[in-house]
Design a protein around this motif. Structure first.
Motif, PDB file in Angstrom:
ATOM      1  N   GLU A   2       0.741  -1.162  -0.042  1.00 10.79           N
ATOM      2  CA  GLU A   2      -0.052  -0.038   0.189  1.00 10.79           C
ATOM      3  C   GLU A   2       0.829   1.254   0.108  1.00 10.79           C
ATOM      4  O   GLU A   2       1.875   1.316   0.487  1.00 10.79           O
ATOM      5  N   LYS A   3       0.495   2.419  -1.032  1.00 11.77           N
ATOM      6  CA  LYS A   3       1.159   3.577  -0.897  1.00 11.77           C
ATOM      7  C   LYS A   3       0.680   4.524  -0.109  1.00 11.77           C
ATOM      8  O   LYS A   3      -0.752   4.587  -0.097  1.00 11.77           O
ATOM      9  N   THR A   4       1.455   5.432   0.382  1.00  4.26           N
ATOM     10  CA  THR A   4       0.876   6.267   1.386  1.00  4.26           C
ATOM     11  C   THR A   4       1.007   7.859   0.534  1.00  4.26           C
ATOM     12  O   THR A   4       2.186   7.861   0.140  1.00  4.26           O
ATOM     13  N   SER A  22      -2.626  10.978  -5.799  1.00  4.08           N
ATOM     14  CA  SER A  22      -3.329   9.302  -5.969  1.00  4.08           C
ATOM     15  C   SER A  22      -2.436   8.871  -7.172  1.00  4.08           C
ATOM     16  O   SER A  22      -1.833   9.598  -8.029  1.00  4.08           O
TER      17      SER A  22
END
Length: 75
Positions: A2-4, A22
């Motif tokens: 998961e990317k922040t 995003s």
């Protein structure tokens, strides 16, 4: 993994800075006569989405921005 977001990148040697918000939206800052110019870019087509992936992966002269650069252009 998961990317922040946001993720910050710059295009080395070109005076362009990016805030990736995003997988399909980023803000580009370019310097014109020493003044920052901001442009919000919504990636709609596949090549634009690939560009964002390249930015995130630090491909093709994209590098991470320093904390000072982030503060200077995005805070």
């Amino acid at each position: 993994m998961e990317k922040t977001y946001p993720i910050y990148r710059k295009l080395e040697g070109f005076g362009r800075y990016y805030k990736i918000e995003s997988p399909d939206l980023f803000i580009e800052v370019s310097l014109l006569n020493g003044k920052p110019q901001y442009q919000s870019i919504q990636a709609v087509q596949y090549p634009e989405k690939l560009r964002i992936r390249d930015m995130i992966a630090c491909e093709f002269s994209f590098t991470e921005m320093s904390p000072d650069e982030i503060t200077a252009y995005f805070q």
